[in-house]
Design an enzyme around this catalytic site. Sequence first.
Site, PDB file in Angstrom:
ATOM      1  N   LYS A   1      -1.240 -38.132  21.036  1.00 60.52           N
ATOM      2  CA  LYS A   1      -0.957 -36.835  19.494  1.00 60.52           C
ATOM      3  C   LYS A   1      -2.084 -35.619  20.106  1.00 60.52           C
ATOM      4  O   LYS A   1      -2.914 -35.654  19.733  1.00 60.52           O
ATOM      5  CB  LYS A   1      -0.489 -37.865  18.572  1.00 60.52           C
ATOM      6  CG  LYS A   1      -0.309 -37.397  17.494  1.00 60.52           C
ATOM      7  CD  LYS A   1      -0.425 -37.423  15.761  1.00 60.52           C
ATOM      8  CE  LYS A   1      -1.792 -36.243  15.231  1.00 60.52           C
ATOM      9  NZ  LYS A   1      -1.175 -34.913  14.961  1.00 60.52           N
TER      10      LYS A   1
ATOM     11  N   CYS B   1     -17.305 -28.202  18.031  1.00 59.66           N
ATOM     12  CA  CYS B   1     -17.932 -29.967  17.626  1.00 59.66           C
ATOM     13  C   CYS B   1     -19.771 -29.438  17.535  1.00 59.66           C
ATOM     14  O   CYS B   1     -20.285 -30.271  17.016  1.00 59.66           O
ATOM     15  CB  CYS B   1     -17.384 -30.971  18.085  1.00 59.66           C
ATOM     16  SG  CYS B   1     -16.946 -30.692  19.955  1.00 59.66           S
TER      17      CYS B   1
ATOM     18  N   GLU C   1     -21.298 -30.236   8.248  1.00 64.36           N
ATOM     19  CA  GLU C   1     -20.351 -28.979   9.375  1.00 64.36           C
ATOM     20  C   GLU C   1     -19.754 -27.999   9.287  1.00 64.36           C
ATOM     21  O   GLU C   1     -18.787 -28.270   7.880  1.00 64.36           O
ATOM     22  CB  GLU C   1     -19.223 -30.101  10.516  1.00 64.36           C
ATOM     23  CG  GLU C   1     -18.761 -29.445  11.925  1.00 64.36           C
ATOM     24  CD  GLU C   1     -18.006 -30.332  12.481  1.00 64.36           C
ATOM     25  OE1 GLU C   1     -18.245 -31.370  11.663  1.00 64.36           O
ATOM     26  OE2 GLU C   1     -18.148 -30.944  13.753  1.00 64.36           O
TER      27      GLU C   1
HETATM   28  P1  NDP Z   1      -8.850 -34.014  11.875  1.00 63.38           P
HETATM   29  O1  NDP Z   1      -9.834 -35.057  11.719  1.00 63.38           O
HETATM   30  O2  NDP Z   1      -8.211 -34.560  10.685  1.00 63.38           O
HETATM   31  O3  NDP Z   1      -7.485 -34.053  12.858  1.00 63.38           O
HETATM   32  C1  NDP Z   1      -8.258 -34.291  14.255  1.00 63.38           C
HETATM   33  C2  NDP Z   1      -6.711 -35.215  14.805  1.00 63.38           C
HETATM   34  O4  NDP Z   1      -6.518 -35.887  14.274  1.00 63.38           O
HETATM   35  C3  NDP Z   1      -5.843 -34.436  14.505  1.00 63.38           C
HETATM   36  O5  NDP Z   1      -4.157 -34.558  16.486  1.00 63.38           O
HETATM   37  C4  NDP Z   1      -4.938 -34.595  12.922  1.00 63.38           C
HETATM   38  O6  NDP Z   1      -3.539 -35.182  13.399  1.00 63.38           O
HETATM   39  C5  NDP Z   1      -5.328 -36.211  13.750  1.00 63.38           C
HETATM   40  N1  NDP Z   1      -5.750 -37.130  12.373  1.00 63.38           N
HETATM   41  C6  NDP Z   1      -5.817 -36.803  10.714  1.00 63.38           C
HETATM   42  N2  NDP Z   1      -5.461 -37.558  10.376  1.00 63.38           N
HETATM   43  C7  NDP Z   1      -5.485 -38.875  10.915  1.00 63.38           C
HETATM   44  C8  NDP Z   1      -4.948 -40.657  10.826  1.00 63.38           C
HETATM   45  N3  NDP Z   1      -5.972 -41.271   9.520  1.00 63.38           N
HETATM   46  N4  NDP Z   1      -5.109 -40.765  11.829  1.00 63.38           N
HETATM   47  C9  NDP Z   1      -5.103 -40.500  13.200  1.00 63.38           C
HETATM   48  N5  NDP Z   1      -4.848 -39.552  13.107  1.00 63.38           N
HETATM   49  C10 NDP Z   1      -5.376 -38.345  12.068  1.00 63.38           C
HETATM   50  O7  NDP Z   1      -9.473 -33.149  11.768  1.00 63.38           O
HETATM   51  P2  NDP Z   1      -9.268 -31.993  10.260  1.00 63.38           P
HETATM   52  O8  NDP Z   1      -8.534 -30.477  11.277  1.00 63.38           O
HETATM   53  O9  NDP Z   1      -8.590 -31.989   9.160  1.00 63.38           O
HETATM   54  O10 NDP Z   1     -10.349 -30.673  10.620  1.00 63.38           O
HETATM   55  C11 NDP Z   1     -11.187 -31.069   9.296  1.00 63.38           C
HETATM   56  C12 NDP Z   1     -12.878 -30.844   9.735  1.00 63.38           C
HETATM   57  O11 NDP Z   1     -12.614 -31.793  10.953  1.00 63.38           O
HETATM   58  C13 NDP Z   1     -13.517 -29.249  10.951  1.00 63.38           C
HETATM   59  O12 NDP Z   1     -13.774 -29.074   9.390  1.00 63.38           O
HETATM   60  C14 NDP Z   1     -14.208 -30.193  11.073  1.00 63.38           C
HETATM   61  O13 NDP Z   1     -15.856 -30.027  10.596  1.00 63.38           O
HETATM   62  C15 NDP Z   1     -14.390 -31.353  11.505  1.00 63.38           C
HETATM   63  N6  NDP Z   1     -13.471 -31.314  13.056  1.00 63.38           N
HETATM   64  C16 NDP Z   1     -14.314 -31.690  14.120  1.00 63.38           C
HETATM   65  C17 NDP Z   1     -13.220 -31.508  14.950  1.00 63.38           C
HETATM   66  C18 NDP Z   1     -14.675 -32.240  17.100  1.00 63.38           C
HETATM   67  O14 NDP Z   1     -14.103 -31.835  17.518  1.00 63.38           O
HETATM   68  N7  NDP Z   1     -15.259 -33.040  16.268  1.00 63.38           N
HETATM   69  C19 NDP Z   1     -12.448 -31.313  15.613  1.00 63.38           C
HETATM   70  C20 NDP Z   1     -11.500 -30.711  15.087  1.00 63.38           C
HETATM   71  C21 NDP Z   1     -12.071 -30.426  13.757  1.00 63.38           C
HETATM   72  P3  NDP Z   1      -2.916 -33.572  12.516  1.00 63.38           P
HETATM   73  O15 NDP Z   1      -3.326 -32.218  12.724  1.00 63.38           O
HETATM   74  O16 NDP Z   1      -1.363 -33.956  12.053  1.00 63.38           O
HETATM   75  O17 NDP Z   1      -3.669 -33.609  11.233  1.00 63.38           O
END
Ligand code: NDP
Length: 518
Positions: free
Chosen positions: A221, A329, A426
């Site tokens: 996904k 990250c 973060e």
């Molecule tokens: P998320 O953790 O929400 O998104 C990452 C992935 O998880 C996306 O594919 C998202 O789908 C999916 N997802 C969201 N909710 C669920 C769930 N309940 N169960 C399973 N999968 C899920 O990150 P955000 O996009 O909301 O970003 C928020 C914050 O997270 C950022 O500001 C940053 O601080 C951090 N982040 C960290 C990352 C890293 O590499 N460590 C990467 C991205 C974000 P969908 O896009 O459809 O919501």
Amino acid sequence: MMVAMATKTPDREAAQAAGAVARVDQAPSSWGLGDGAAIPWEYAPAPESRDIVTIRDRYGLFINGREVQASGGETFPSVNPATEEQLTVVAKATEKDIDTAVRAARTAQRRRWGSLSGKERAKYLFRIARILQERSREFAVLESMDSGKPIKESRDVDIPLAAAHFWYYAGWADKLEYAFPGRVARPLGVAAQIIPWNFPFLMLAWKIAPALAAGNTVVLKPASTTPLSALLFAEVCRQADLPPGVVNIVPGPGSVGMSLVTHPDVDKVAFTGSTEIGRQIFKGVAGTDKGLTLELGGKAANIVFDDAPLDQAVEGIVNGIYFNQGEVCCAGSRLLAQESIVEPLIEKLKDRLSTIRVGDPLDKNTDVGAINSRSQLEKITELVAAGRAEGADMYQPACDLPERGYFFRPTLFTNVAQSHRIAREEIFGPVLSVLTFRTPEEAVEKANNTPYGLSAGIWTDKGSRILHMVKRMKAGVVWANTFNRFDPTSPFGGYKESGFGREGGMHGLHAYVRLEDR
Ligand code: NDP
């Protein structure tokens, strides 16, 4: 380098209102043009052509080797964050589609992929790697349009590294007995993989390449704001004649991600994203025997000692926090500078910031592109406002931002206390918080004073000091005199709230096999 005479009039008032120090249109002192001299030239635009990419009006899901519409008939838009234009609409998977995709992956794993010899699996992976190289420009342009990252990064980092992961794991597919001597490595089965929006295609490669090499099949996904490179990869799978069901791609919201995680016929879950969602996923697999790897957030310390080559360190600091708009990250978002050199270091850093080019991601001169989404831009804006309200001093170089799109100026905070939100949370944006230290012990204490533990950087002339520090840092990756370097052979992952498990290298392979005695 193409140059043209300066015609730009930077918005001095807006920049000052945003807290910028007034260096508008002036050359950095390091250029030696004299105090307050006007910058004598400007880069000419060097836009990458979009023609190589064909974006269709509508995309379906990729299940069992075919493009299919979502069972609920719903779609969602994918937007170019640099222009706010809708690029296309994408089918929104439902729980029913997830079930169909997992069944397809299970059948493919049992009947075909799991029993194929390693040598045969390797052929497919090599073929995919080759196609990715052939189509790399197309992937780079699409990735920049969908995510906002500068073309020079998608072209020179994301896509080549993604291809390198397929080459690397293709090499292991028929050598698992050497990767795990004395043991028999069996595939786990069906892997559920959920990836974020900051490195959409690279994260796909980190997850799919080792899974397939070890004989697993996958349901992936992508993030809702960046589904397009994964859907282009679906085309590559067909072009490579990958057997149907080996790779399935199911764009959809977070709730769909959770249906995938909790599906009873999934054997392994791999997630990269926020710590908050990582926690939910952890709960979702609790009580099952599913394998789990979580690669979550970070708040890395980039530590500069007084014997470090400062100009080199400045480049490393800039790369550490402004690469990919800071949406990384492992970004070096906390600069720990030794007190005796903090002033010249900050001076040099400000000079360097005034040369950073923010703007059109498809311009080959752009250093900092667009923030991935409006909500991420709001999060960055909110945290930066908190930094100012809590008393830190903000510096932003004056630069014109495009009128449309989600852009944010590179930002530097000094006078930061460890208790400030900008030093703890973060931000996932181009925002650096500067703290100071006197002794190596204090540097270690401050660096480790975070719930995260993903990465860190050390800048010093002394090898012995590097070794001393590395042993004491609670971080999965520690870079010495460099930052943000990645290689498929090298494992990556965190401690504490940064998650667990490793991706990359043989460790990354280990996460996709069950080891049995001979
Ligand atoms: P998320 O953790 O929400 O998104 C990452 C992935 O998880 C996306 O594919 C998202 O789908 C999916 N997802 C969201 N909710 C669920 C769930 N309940 N169960 C399973 N999968 C899920 O990150 P955000 O996009 O909301 O970003 C928020 C914050 O997270 C950022 O500001 C940053 O601080 C951090 N982040 C960290 C990352 C890293 O590499 N460590 C990467 C991205 C974000 P969908 O896009 O459809 O919501």
